[in-house]
Structures are given as structure tokens and as C-alpha cells.
Design a protein around this motif. Structure first.
Motif, mmCIF file in Angstrom:
data_model
loop_
_atom_site.group_PDB
_atom_site.id
_atom_site.type_symbol
_atom_site.label_atom_id
_atom_site.label_comp_id
_atom_site.label_asym_id
_atom_site.label_seq_id
_atom_site.Cartn_x
_atom_site.Cartn_y
_atom_site.Cartn_z
ATOM 1 N N PHE A 1 11.175 -22.695 -41.609
ATOM 2 C CA PHE A 1 10.998 -23.551 -40.392
ATOM 3 C C PHE A 1 9.998 -22.822 -39.421
ATOM 4 O O PHE A 1 10.030 -21.492 -39.354
ATOM 5 C CB PHE A 1 12.411 -23.604 -39.586
ATOM 6 C CG PHE A 1 13.488 -24.299 -40.230
ATOM 7 C CD1 PHE A 1 13.603 -25.565 -40.058
ATOM 8 C CD2 PHE A 1 14.149 -23.796 -41.290
ATOM 9 C CE1 PHE A 1 14.644 -26.591 -40.899
ATOM 10 C CE2 PHE A 1 15.288 -24.447 -42.034
ATOM 11 C CZ PHE A 1 15.442 -25.897 -41.696
ATOM 12 N N MET B 1 14.963 -23.276 -47.081
ATOM 13 C CA MET B 1 14.153 -23.914 -46.224
ATOM 14 C C MET B 1 13.412 -23.093 -45.393
ATOM 15 O O MET B 1 13.732 -22.153 -45.156
ATOM 16 C CB MET B 1 14.873 -25.037 -45.531
ATOM 17 C CG MET B 1 15.627 -25.882 -46.235
ATOM 18 S SD MET B 1 16.613 -27.259 -45.307
ATOM 19 C CE MET B 1 17.527 -28.055 -46.379
ATOM 20 N N LYS C 1 15.110 -27.026 -37.315
ATOM 21 C CA LYS C 1 16.154 -25.989 -37.197
ATOM 22 C C LYS C 1 17.421 -26.438 -36.587
ATOM 23 O O LYS C 1 18.349 -26.063 -37.150
ATOM 24 C CB LYS C 1 15.434 -24.778 -36.619
ATOM 25 C CG LYS C 1 16.431 -23.430 -36.484
ATOM 26 C CD LYS C 1 15.531 -22.412 -36.017
ATOM 27 C CE LYS C 1 16.568 -21.081 -35.976
ATOM 28 N NZ LYS C 1 17.281 -21.169 -34.727
ATOM 29 N N ARG D 1 10.464 -28.222 -39.436
ATOM 30 C CA ARG D 1 10.646 -28.022 -40.737
ATOM 31 C C ARG D 1 9.237 -27.846 -41.423
ATOM 32 O O ARG D 1 8.322 -28.535 -41.222
ATOM 33 C CB ARG D 1 11.523 -29.115 -41.219
ATOM 34 C CG ARG D 1 11.377 -28.963 -43.177
ATOM 35 C CD ARG D 1 12.741 -28.148 -43.388
ATOM 36 N NE ARG D 1 13.008 -28.426 -45.114
ATOM 37 C CZ ARG D 1 13.397 -29.360 -45.506
ATOM 38 N NH1 ARG D 1 14.043 -30.288 -45.128
ATOM 39 N NH2 ARG D 1 13.446 -29.357 -46.959
#
Length: 353
Positions: free
Chosen positions: A344, A342, A228, A351
Motif C-alpha cells: 500500500f 499486499m 489500507k 493498494r
């Protein structure tokens, strides 16, 4: 020209450790940028390579030579600082050649090297001027020229553009990129400005609290961040992080209208927190029945940035190329493609892949 290798490099000030076991290879001729927030250790690491800070543990090699305990003058490096540090009573020509003169180099050699540096940096018309008659960008070019005439194996730049205004910063970024292309030297550059890092680097080293978070090419870090922190630091405007909770194999996101989002990656256990990461250009908005409000719209000509306030959530930034009028305070709905998202881990911030 040659590369630089750091092996388990550590720096302590008394009991306080500021650089933690850094392993790093910088190839011959590579432009490597150390980037990170203030206090992350990037300038300290650069000064360790230069020999201006003693390395507490580990080794530093420049080419095949172990320079860990070698004096700065014998390391084959030249450093360009944030401040120009030019001699005000000397001309540009004299400033650039002064170091060689003090080391006893012949005048003909000094003149040749100054002339070559002047040609590279386009300073021929300013050689007889003194620093007070130069702009900030010209002074910084003189400081770079002073480094070039020494013929170092490695160039080190410590936030060299910080004192320049916005327009000059852009101009000098281009100048430094052109310089690297022309002379092909190994260059290590420190900045807190990720735009400088993205535009200049072959390789970026992202630092946080004296540790390397990730190393890679600019686009590798932008498109494939490991965590992140890197995802939020690389990219402008920065990535949006929207909190959610795992529910039934999907991600429940309260600030997006309690939406359930399919995740094309493995999620942690039921009830665990997860951050949904979306870059501003991957979001679209439209007027609609929603608790999400358009707070501020920044119009920058061909692009606008819309700042949204979801209920109980963090601010969300949306990049838009739609110039239709949408007044501030309008309720909007947000849409995106999960392929662009994405994910996280909410606890480790690593990730999820």
C-alpha cells in the motif's frame, strides 16, 4: 420483493455534510451489509433509506419508485432496531400483530400472518408469553417477527445484535441468515462488527467518514481490498501493516531486521514510504537471533495468536497452530511468502497492484 438504488445521496446537518454523494445498487433479494467504524455514517444512510432522515440531495429508489420524499410508512420498508421496543403489557402474538391491527386489517389476516412469522422464527411456543418472560434473543426474534408480518419490500436492520451477549449473537446471526434464505427478501443490515458482515452478507459496503471505500462480496473485500483501510477493517485479527521505504526497486523494512523485500507490484519512487500488508495466518515465526520479541501468546485451543514487538515498529500479530512452548520474551525471526503480501502506498494508502 425489490431492490434499492441510491443516486448521489447526500446528507447535511446545517453546514456539516455527513454523507457524501453515495451511489449504490442493492439487488432484489440481496443481503447487503453497511459496515464501518462508529461515526462513519452507516446508520444515517440506513435511516435515509427508511425515511427517518431527510435526504438533502440525490435520490433513493425502492424498486421503480422514487421514495426520496415519500413518508416512511409508505416506502414499503420495515426496520428492526438495536432496542427491541416491545410493548411489555402485550403477549408475543399481540406485539407482532399490533401494527396490522392499528391499520385496520381483518383479524383472520392478522392471525395468518402472525402464525407464518411465528413458524419462520420458531416462536410458536412463546406466543402467549409477555416480553419479560423471554430471553434477549427471543425478544429480538419477536421484533423481527413484527417486521415480517408487515410484508415489506425491504428489511432494514440497525445493529440488531448489539445488546446480546456473545453466544446469543452467534445464534441470532444464524437465525437471520436462515430467515433471509427462507423468505428471500432484500435486506440491508448495519453493523460495526466485521465478523457479522463477513458471515451474513452477499454484498458489503465499507464506509468511512460518510464515503464508500469499497463495495463487494465478503471474500472479494478480504482477498482484494482497494486500500489500507479496507484491508485493515475486513478480517479478524486485522492485517498487519509494516512500514518500509523503497530502495533500489525493493522495499527496505527496518522492523523486520532491515530486510529487503521483493515486491511483485510496481513501487513508487525511490525513498517513498510503502506499507507491507500481511495477514496473521501468512506469517510464521521461530526462535532466532533477532531484535523482535514475543510479547504475548494467546492460546485459543487449536490456534494461538502471538503478539510480537519489533524494535521501533508497530505490534505484529501471528496466527499459529504450532503448540510447541515458546516463552514470552523469546527472540524470534519472522518469515513469509511475498506472494501472500499486499503493498500500500504510504502516502495515499491505496493498494499497489
Amino acid at each position: 420483493m425489490t431492490g434499492v438504488t441510491l443516486t448521489k445521496a447526500v446528507k447535511r446537518y446545517g453546514a456539516t455534510q455527513v454523507i457524501h454523494d453515495i451511489d449504490l445498487d442493492i439487488a432484489d433479494g440481496e443481503f447487503c451489509v453497511f459496515v464501518g467504524p462508529s461515526g462513519c455514517g452507516k446508520s444515517t444512510l440506513l435511516r435515509m433509506i427508511a425515511g427517518l432522515e431527510e435526504t438533502t440531495e440525490g435520490q433513493i429508489h425502492i424498486g421503480p419508485r422514487d421514495v426520496t420524499r415519500v413518508d416512511p410508512a409508505d416506502r414499503g420498508v420495515a426496520m428492526v432496531f438495536q432496542t427491541y421496543a416491545l410493548y411489555p403489557h402485550m403477549t408475543v402474538e399481540e406485539n407482532m400483530g399490533f401494527g396490522l391491527k392499528m391499520n385496520g386489517h381483518p383479524k383472520t389476516e392478522i392471525n395468518e400472518k402472525v402464525a407464518e412469522a411465528s413458524r419462520i422464527l420458531k416462536l410458536d411456543d412463546y406466543l402467549k408469553r409477555k416480553p419479560k418472560a423471554l430471553s434477549g434473543g427471543q425478544r429480538q426474534r419477536v421484533a423481527i417477527g413484527r417486521a415480517i408480518v408487515r410484508g415489506p419490500e425491504v428489511f432494514l436492520f440497525d445493529e440488531p445484535l448489539s445488546n446480546l451477549d456473545a453466544e446469543l449473537r452467534v445464534d441470532m446471526r444464524v437465525e437471520i441468515a436462515r430467515l433471509h434464505k427462507e423468505i428471500g427478501a432484500t435486506m440491508i443490515y448495519v453493523t460495526h462488527d466485521q465478523v457479522e458482515a463477513m458471515t451474513l452478507a452477499d454484498k458489503i459496503v465499507v464506509l468511512r467518514a460518510g464515503r464508500v471505500e469499497q463495495v463487494g462480496s465478503p471474500m472479494d473485500l478480504y482477498e482484494d481490498p482497494d486500500n489500507k483501510f479496507v484491508a485493515g477493517f475486513i478480517g479478524s485479527p486485522s492485517m498487519n501493516f509494516i512500514e518500509g521505504t523503497v530502495e533500489g526497486g525493493k522495499l527496505r523494512v527496518p522492523s523486520l531486521g532491515n530486510r529487503l523485500v521483493d515486491a511483485p507490484v510496481g513501487l513508487p519512487a525511490e525513498g517513498k514510504p510503502v506499507y507491507l500488508g500481511l495477514r496473521p495466518q501468512h506469517l510464521t515465526i521461530a526462535p532466532g537471533d533477532s531484535d523482535i520479541k514475543l510479547d504475548i501468546r494467546e492460546r485459543l485451543g487449536g490456534v494461538s495468536y502471538d503478539y510480537l514487538i519489533p524494535p521501533g515498529g508497530e505490534r505484529i500479530i501471528v496466527e499459529s497452530r504450532d503448540n510447541t512452548a515458546m516463552t514470552e520474551g523469546t527472540s524470534v525471526v519472522i518469515d513469509f511468502d511475498t506472494a501472500d503480501a499486499m503493498f500500500f502506498d504510504g502516502e495515499t494508502e491505496q493498494r499497489l497492484r
